[in-house]
Design a protein around this motif. Sequence first.
Motif, PDB file in Angstrom:
ATOM      1  N   LEU A 170      -0.888   2.569  -0.093  1.00 20.06           N
ATOM      2  CA  LEU A 170      -2.134   3.156   0.717  1.00 20.06           C
ATOM      3  C   LEU A 170      -2.262   2.029   1.795  1.00 20.06           C
ATOM      4  CD1 LEU A 170      -4.682   4.842   0.940  1.00 20.06           C
ATOM      5  CD2 LEU A 170      -6.047   3.256  -0.831  1.00 20.06           C
ATOM      6  N   HIS A 171      -2.338   2.385   2.911  1.00 24.46           N
ATOM      7  CA  HIS A 171      -2.284   1.435   4.140  1.00 24.46           C
ATOM      8  C   HIS A 171      -3.128   2.024   5.092  1.00 24.46           C
ATOM      9  CE1 HIS A 171      -0.806  -1.506   7.047  1.00 24.46           C
ATOM     10  NE2 HIS A 171      -0.517  -0.462   7.798  1.00 24.46           N
ATOM     11  N   ARG A 172      -4.512   1.072   5.418  1.00 30.24           N
ATOM     12  CA  ARG A 172      -5.400   1.510   6.393  1.00 30.24           C
ATOM     13  C   ARG A 172      -5.944   2.969   6.123  1.00 30.24           C
ATOM     14  NH1 ARG A 172      -2.982  -0.824  12.164  1.00 30.24           N
ATOM     15  NH2 ARG A 172      -2.690  -2.833  11.504  1.00 30.24           N
ATOM     16  N   GLY A 173      -6.380   3.228   4.796  1.00 33.44           N
ATOM     17  CA  GLY A 173      -6.763   4.321   4.487  1.00 33.44           C
ATOM     18  C   GLY A 173      -6.331   5.470   4.325  1.00 33.44           C
ATOM     19  N   ALA A 174      -4.878   5.689   4.543  1.00 38.65           N
ATOM     20  CA  ALA A 174      -3.713   6.497   4.371  1.00 38.65           C
ATOM     21  C   ALA A 174      -2.606   6.280   3.538  1.00 38.65           C
ATOM     22  CB  ALA A 174      -3.395   7.025   5.703  1.00 38.65           C
ATOM     23  N   PHE A 175      -2.233   7.446   2.690  1.00 35.11           N
ATOM     24  CA  PHE A 175      -0.982   7.162   1.910  1.00 35.11           C
ATOM     25  C   PHE A 175       0.211   7.237   2.812  1.00 35.11           C
ATOM     26  CE2 PHE A 175      -3.401   9.352  -1.529  1.00 35.11           C
ATOM     27  CZ  PHE A 175      -3.606   8.115  -2.327  1.00 35.11           C
ATOM     28  N   ALA A 183      11.291 -14.799 -14.704  1.00 39.43           N
ATOM     29  CA  ALA A 183      10.712 -13.655 -14.280  1.00 39.43           C
ATOM     30  C   ALA A 183      11.359 -13.351 -12.958  1.00 39.43           C
ATOM     31  CB  ALA A 183       9.233 -13.470 -14.033  1.00 39.43           C
ATOM     32  N   GLU A 184      11.684 -12.049 -12.607  1.00 37.85           N
ATOM     33  CA  GLU A 184      12.077 -11.809 -11.383  1.00 37.85           C
ATOM     34  C   GLU A 184      11.009 -11.862 -10.157  1.00 37.85           C
ATOM     35  OE1 GLU A 184      14.360  -7.805  -9.195  1.00 37.85           O
ATOM     36  OE2 GLU A 184      13.453  -7.732 -11.268  1.00 37.85           O
ATOM     37  N   GLY A 185      11.357 -12.057  -9.169  1.00 40.17           N
ATOM     38  CA  GLY A 185      10.405 -12.507  -8.180  1.00 40.17           C
ATOM     39  C   GLY A 185      10.093 -10.935  -7.499  1.00 40.17           C
ATOM     40  N   ALA A 186       9.135 -10.928  -6.834  1.00 40.38           N
ATOM     41  CA  ALA A 186       8.658  -9.623  -6.079  1.00 40.38           C
ATOM     42  C   ALA A 186       8.024 -10.036  -4.902  1.00 40.38           C
ATOM     43  CB  ALA A 186       7.740  -8.861  -6.764  1.00 40.38           C
ATOM     44  N   PRO A 187       8.358  -8.749  -3.955  1.00 38.76           N
ATOM     45  CA  PRO A 187       7.467  -9.383  -2.382  1.00 38.76           C
ATOM     46  C   PRO A 187       6.051  -9.251  -2.688  1.00 38.76           C
ATOM     47  CG  PRO A 187       8.301  -6.750  -2.803  1.00 38.76           C
ATOM     48  CD  PRO A 187       8.679  -7.605  -3.963  1.00 38.76           C
ATOM     49  N   GLY A 188       5.387  -9.818  -1.609  1.00 33.32           N
ATOM     50  CA  GLY A 188       4.030 -10.072  -1.641  1.00 33.32           C
ATOM     51  C   GLY A 188       3.169  -8.748  -0.793  1.00 33.32           C
ATOM     52  N   LEU A 189       2.194  -8.701  -1.041  1.00 27.42           N
ATOM     53  CA  LEU A 189       1.682  -7.663  -0.309  1.00 27.42           C
ATOM     54  C   LEU A 189       1.558  -7.746   1.062  1.00 27.42           C
ATOM     55  CD1 LEU A 189      -0.332  -5.179  -0.421  1.00 27.42           C
ATOM     56  CD2 LEU A 189      -2.440  -6.700  -0.363  1.00 27.42           C
ATOM     57  N   ALA A 190       1.709  -8.984   1.847  1.00 21.68           N
ATOM     58  CA  ALA A 190       1.964  -9.128   3.189  1.00 21.68           C
ATOM     59  C   ALA A 190       3.253  -8.573   3.510  1.00 21.68           C
ATOM     60  CB  ALA A 190       1.532 -10.435   3.758  1.00 21.68           C
ATOM     61  N   GLU A 191       4.179  -8.840   2.705  1.00 23.67           N
ATOM     62  CA  GLU A 191       5.652  -8.306   3.096  1.00 23.67           C
ATOM     63  C   GLU A 191       5.374  -6.568   2.989  1.00 23.67           C
ATOM     64  OE1 GLU A 191       8.352 -11.856   1.697  1.00 23.67           O
ATOM     65  OE2 GLU A 191       7.575 -10.526   0.204  1.00 23.67           O
ATOM     66  N   VAL A 192       4.847  -6.162   2.016  1.00 23.76           N
ATOM     67  CA  VAL A 192       4.544  -4.702   1.850  1.00 23.76           C
ATOM     68  C   VAL A 192       4.048  -4.108   3.000  1.00 23.76           C
ATOM     69  CG1 VAL A 192       3.663  -2.693   0.407  1.00 23.76           C
ATOM     70  CG2 VAL A 192       4.731  -4.541  -0.724  1.00 23.76           C
ATOM     71  N   ARG A 193       3.075  -4.907   3.671  1.00 17.88           N
ATOM     72  CA  ARG A 193       2.271  -4.290   4.753  1.00 17.88           C
ATOM     73  C   ARG A 193       3.214  -4.373   6.112  1.00 17.88           C
ATOM     74  NH1 ARG A 193      -3.765  -6.902   4.311  1.00 17.88           N
ATOM     75  NH2 ARG A 193      -4.812  -5.133   3.280  1.00 17.88           N
ATOM     76  N   ALA A 194       4.154  -5.494   6.075  1.00 14.42           N
ATOM     77  CA  ALA A 194       4.931  -5.567   7.372  1.00 14.42           C
ATOM     78  C   ALA A 194       6.060  -4.438   7.274  1.00 14.42           C
ATOM     79  CB  ALA A 194       5.361  -6.970   7.191  1.00 14.42           C
ATOM     80  N   ALA A 195       6.379  -4.310   6.062  1.00 15.58           N
ATOM     81  CA  ALA A 195       7.487  -3.070   6.049  1.00 15.58           C
ATOM     82  C   ALA A 195       6.926  -1.739   6.132  1.00 15.58           C
ATOM     83  CB  ALA A 195       7.972  -3.205   4.317  1.00 15.58           C
ATOM     84  N   THR A 196       5.669  -1.545   5.752  1.00 17.45           N
ATOM     85  CA  THR A 196       5.107  -0.168   6.015  1.00 17.45           C
ATOM     86  C   THR A 196       4.621  -0.031   7.521  1.00 17.45           C
ATOM     87  OG1 THR A 196       3.860  -0.373   3.827  1.00 17.45           O
ATOM     88  CG2 THR A 196       3.010   1.074   5.450  1.00 17.45           C
ATOM     89  N   ARG A 252       6.035   2.644  12.569  1.00 12.54           N
ATOM     90  CA  ARG A 252       6.249   2.475  14.081  1.00 12.54           C
ATOM     91  C   ARG A 252       7.578   3.143  14.255  1.00 12.54           C
ATOM     92  NH1 ARG A 252       4.682  -3.477  15.371  1.00 12.54           N
ATOM     93  NH2 ARG A 252       2.322  -3.287  15.191  1.00 12.54           N
ATOM     94  N   SER A 253       8.323   3.178  13.130  1.00 16.13           N
ATOM     95  CA  SER A 253       9.847   3.896  13.417  1.00 16.13           C
ATOM     96  C   SER A 253       9.431   5.379  13.442  1.00 16.13           C
ATOM     97  CB  SER A 253      10.757   3.705  12.259  1.00 16.13           C
ATOM     98  OG  SER A 253      10.934   2.016  12.400  1.00 16.13           O
ATOM     99  N   ARG A 254       8.527   5.884  12.460  1.00 19.55           N
ATOM    100  CA  ARG A 254       8.331   7.135  12.557  1.00 19.55           C
ATOM    101  C   ARG A 254       7.818   7.699  13.812  1.00 19.55           C
ATOM    102  NH1 ARG A 254       4.921   7.910   6.716  1.00 19.55           N
ATOM    103  NH2 ARG A 254       6.949   7.042   5.393  1.00 19.55           N
ATOM    104  N   GLN A 255       6.783   6.811  14.378  1.00 19.08           N
ATOM    105  CA  GLN A 255       6.358   7.369  15.635  1.00 19.08           C
ATOM    106  C   GLN A 255       7.409   7.450  16.641  1.00 19.08           C
ATOM    107  OE1 GLN A 255       3.346   4.551  16.813  1.00 19.08           O
ATOM    108  NE2 GLN A 255       2.270   6.029  18.210  1.00 19.08           N
ATOM    109  N   LEU A 256       8.143   6.406  16.572  1.00 19.98           N
ATOM    110  CA  LEU A 256       9.120   6.429  17.667  1.00 19.98           C
ATOM    111  C   LEU A 256      10.088   7.495  17.644  1.00 19.98           C
ATOM    112  CD1 LEU A 256      10.500   4.851  20.226  1.00 19.98           C
ATOM    113  CD2 LEU A 256      11.753   3.445  18.508  1.00 19.98           C
ATOM    114  N   ALA A 257      10.435   7.989  16.598  1.00 19.06           N
ATOM    115  CA  ALA A 257      11.493   8.951  16.390  1.00 19.06           C
ATOM    116  C   ALA A 257      10.752  10.340  16.726  1.00 19.06           C
ATOM    117  CB  ALA A 257      11.802   9.226  14.807  1.00 19.06           C
TER     118      ALA A 257
END
Length: 410
Positions: free
Chosen positions: A214-219, A309-322, A327-332
């Motif tokens: 859930l990113h900026r109010g949208a799935f 325990a296995e490490g996991a990405p942080g929320l900041a990394e998830v947001r950056a990937a999102t 942006r890739s979708r918008q460019l395409a």
Amino acid sequence: MTTAPTQPGQPALVLRDVVARDAAGAKATARGMLYGVSLDLGATDVAVVGAIEDGTLALAEVLVGRFRPDRGTVRVQGKDPFNAVELRCRIASIGIDPALPLAASVLASVDLATSAWPSPVAAADVLARFGLGALGPRAVASLTASEVRAVEIALALAIPDPALVVALEPFADLSMVPRARLEEALAERARVCPVVAITSSPADAKRFGRSVVLHRGAFARSTEGAHAGLAPALDASLTVWVSSGARELVAALSRDPAASSIAFDATTNDADAHATSGILRVSGKDADALALAIADATRASGAAVTAVAEGAPGLAEVRAATEHELRSRQLASQQMRALEMQAQAQMMAMQRAQMPGPYGMPAPGAQPYGYGGAPQQGVPAPPAFSPQARGKEEPVVSPSPGTGDKEPPR
């Protein structure tokens, strides 16, 4: 409208174009909003990853029927949870601010809460399921926040015939409830109704088979399987808890090429290096080689490792990937639109070229003889059109001398 992928079968939870806001800000203002989200879920579990500013709290509140959405519809088993009181009694809710009904004791409080259920359950049985029987005789006001949350979890997961389970940060502050027991209880509920776990922790989201960001109010996107799909693939990372000999373990690991980086956070700093405890975060290219390196270093150093325990990405990394994926979708999409417009322009040019011009002649720029100047097969060449050719075909009548603009005599 943003839509999460639909589950097979008849969905028990349906959201359509939901616009909603929470009241978690100062003076009951909104901290997060939903902007036209849609979701279909059957009997399954899903983790919604995001922060309150992304609309997670607003989502939880409309799901349990605490608030009505500004626009759109929410249906649980075909009913609106905001209006259906009997339905809300079958919705299990685990919040971040736990609260219990005021009563003389915890047992009395649980009895009061279960009295609204279609099939009440004995309060002692509710507490015993999670090993909380010792809290029964105590006054509700004497409970710590962790104890209140534990009782709330026990109540939420004891509802008979549940219609929906909504858990906000389900694995936070679990000092009184075994994590494994909670995971088992949520998995049991997911077999009979939708389970929506809303969390800002990608590490907690990996406990579920499917995650929706859930990113900026949208799935924004959905991923299945391990949490690695929430962020770009990085080096393998393992977190190691050490009760003693942490510095010696770091020294042993630093000599192994499988460990490319080591971060050490000491929890105690005893004069005796072997007594030092702390948390190690070890990274490397290969997870299996990294785990083997930790095992070898532990044996060589004599350190006491309590957990890995296995490490996991942080929320900041998830947001950056999102953001990168959006942006890739918008460019395409822009590139596809440009190609469509170019194709339309070419089609219109070809249609104009085939349209006849004045006097039935080809339009300017047309190629009646085929491409490259070659005559098209079966298409006769048009007659020459010039003043000389026209003069040979029909005489040109000119006025008689002295008549001016008058018509010639008939």
